[in-house]
Motif scaffolding. Sequence first.
Motif, short mmCIF file in Angstrom:
data_model
loop_
_atom_site.label_atom_id
_atom_site.label_comp_id
_atom_site.label_asym_id
_atom_site.label_seq_id
_atom_site.Cartn_x
_atom_site.Cartn_y
_atom_site.Cartn_z
N SER A 22 0.78 -1.37 0.04
CA SER A 22 0.15 -0.05 -0.06
C SER A 22 0.78 1.26 -0.13
CB SER A 22 -0.97 -0.07 1.23
OG SER A 22 -1.76 1.23 1.40
N LEU A 23 0.68 2.12 -1.02
CA LEU A 23 1.29 3.45 -1.03
C LEU A 23 0.30 4.45 -0.55
CD1 LEU A 23 3.67 5.11 -2.10
CD2 LEU A 23 2.35 5.87 -4.07
N GLY A 24 0.78 4.91 0.67
CA GLY A 24 -0.24 5.95 1.50
C GLY A 24 -0.20 7.31 0.94
N LEU A 25 -1.43 8.07 0.79
CA LEU A 25 -1.49 9.17 0.66
C LEU A 25 -2.18 9.92 1.88
CD1 LEU A 25 -2.23 7.62 -2.26
CD2 LEU A 25 -2.62 10.01 -2.98
N GLY A 77 10.35 -0.47 -8.49
CA GLY A 77 9.53 -1.67 -7.69
C GLY A 77 9.40 -0.94 -6.16
N PRO A 78 8.53 -1.64 -5.41
CA PRO A 78 7.65 -2.58 -5.63
C PRO A 78 6.38 -1.98 -6.54
CG PRO A 78 7.22 -2.13 -3.35
CD PRO A 78 8.42 -1.24 -4.00
N ALA A 79 5.63 -2.78 -7.31
CA ALA A 79 4.44 -2.49 -7.65
C ALA A 79 3.34 -2.55 -6.56
CB ALA A 79 3.88 -3.30 -8.96
N PRO A 80 2.56 -1.44 -6.56
CA PRO A 80 1.75 -1.25 -5.48
C PRO A 80 0.63 -1.97 -5.86
CG PRO A 80 1.59 0.62 -6.93
CD PRO A 80 2.62 -0.05 -7.40
N ASP A 81 -0.22 -2.62 -4.72
CA ASP A 81 -1.37 -3.44 -4.86
C ASP A 81 -2.57 -2.32 -4.62
OD1 ASP A 81 -0.48 -6.22 -5.14
OD2 ASP A 81 0.02 -5.77 -2.93
N VAL A 82 -2.22 -1.29 -4.03
CA VAL A 82 -3.23 -0.09 -3.78
C VAL A 82 -2.71 1.19 -3.38
CG1 VAL A 82 -3.19 -0.99 -1.24
CG2 VAL A 82 -5.22 0.31 -2.33
N LEU A 83 -3.35 2.28 -3.77
CA LEU A 83 -3.00 3.56 -3.27
C LEU A 83 -3.92 3.85 -2.37
CD1 LEU A 83 -2.61 5.23 -6.88
CD2 LEU A 83 -0.99 3.89 -5.44
N THR A 84 -3.64 4.20 -1.06
CA THR A 84 -4.60 4.09 0.13
C THR A 84 -4.45 5.71 0.74
OG1 THR A 84 -4.16 1.92 0.63
CG2 THR A 84 -4.90 3.39 2.34
N PHE A 85 -5.55 6.34 0.72
CA PHE A 85 -5.81 7.46 1.46
C PHE A 85 -5.85 7.19 2.74
CE2 PHE A 85 -6.71 8.89 -2.91
CZ PHE A 85 -6.25 9.98 -2.84
N PRO A 91 -9.25 11.99 5.77
CA PRO A 91 -8.70 12.46 4.31
C PRO A 91 -10.06 13.37 3.95
CG PRO A 91 -9.37 10.08 4.08
CD PRO A 91 -9.14 10.10 5.49
N THR A 92 -11.37 12.96 3.92
CA THR A 92 -12.33 13.56 3.22
C THR A 92 -12.35 15.18 3.74
OG1 THR A 92 -14.24 12.83 4.69
CG2 THR A 92 -13.47 11.23 2.95
N LEU A 120 -9.61 5.04 3.66
CA LEU A 120 -10.09 4.71 4.73
C LEU A 120 -10.79 6.17 5.31
CD1 LEU A 120 -6.92 2.98 6.34
CD2 LEU A 120 -8.81 2.30 4.92
N SER A 121 -12.09 5.94 5.78
CA SER A 121 -12.82 7.17 6.30
C SER A 121 -13.63 6.69 7.24
CB SER A 121 -13.83 7.55 5.25
OG SER A 121 -14.61 8.65 5.42
N ASN A 122 -13.84 7.86 8.26
CA ASN A 122 -14.65 7.56 9.48
C ASN A 122 -16.18 7.75 9.01
OD1 ASN A 122 -15.23 10.34 9.39
ND2 ASN A 122 -13.62 10.91 10.98
N ALA A 123 -16.35 8.15 7.69
CA ALA A 123 -17.84 8.26 7.06
C ALA A 123 -18.63 9.58 7.90
CB ALA A 123 -18.61 6.92 7.52
#
Length: 258
Positions: A22-25, A77-85, A91-92, A120-123
């Motif tokens: 996971s690459l984090g934003l 590399g590595p190739a990310p599986d996911v870009l994660t906020f 984040p919202t 990943l949001s608290n909604a």
Amino acid sequence: MSTIIFPAPIFGPVHSRRLGVSLGLNLLPGNGKVCSFDCIYCECGYNKDFRTKSPLPSREEVSTALEAKLKDMKENGPAPDVLTFAGNGEPTIHPKFPKIIDDTIALRNQYFPEAKISILSNAAHINRPKVFEALRKVDNNILKLDTVNEDYIRLVDRPAGRYVLSEVIENMKAFRGECIIQTMFVKGTFNGIDVDNTTDEYVLPWINVVKEIAPRQVMIYTIDRETPDQFLRKATHEELDRILDLLNNEGIPTTASY
């Protein structure tokens, strides 16, 4: 008390228990925490301990840093599986969140079209139309729902400002299955009050609401790192497995992270 404050606007990649490479934003400052919740189990600590006057990273800063990192990962590399906020808060709440999502989708498509985009949001802010529409665009719209007991949420998740659980649930239903529910199960006490949400008192009503929301998936998990409150404990494998079985028996695809 040990806490983690993430760099901004990009961090990692890291190995996520739930998402893979996971690459984090991080759309919040890299030297503090900005969140509309103040969860007693948050790995970033309490809001009051990490206040900052630093500005949020701009849309342009996020896009430039993300493209530079994706170019590097393409070459080395590595190739990310996911870009994660994720990162140091919610984040919202970033005012340019919808536009940043559009930028991220374009860059993902250019460099790693097979990678997923997760949030990943608290909604708490899905009542905002532009936030709602932005979340509909991503692969993994992961929304927090630790319980359907509002008193428990106010004790453990500690939302700031206006938060009406019934409205949040209705807005989750409005995604029509295009969301993932994420739920933290903890044990122990906070200010002398029992916060164990693994019991039927909490689990069974929560499952009934999850069935109404009809998410694509449910992710259940427990504490993985140190928390700001020293009296919290992990849910056991057996307790998570029991909840996992209850959800699977209802036909709800579920994963557990121990």
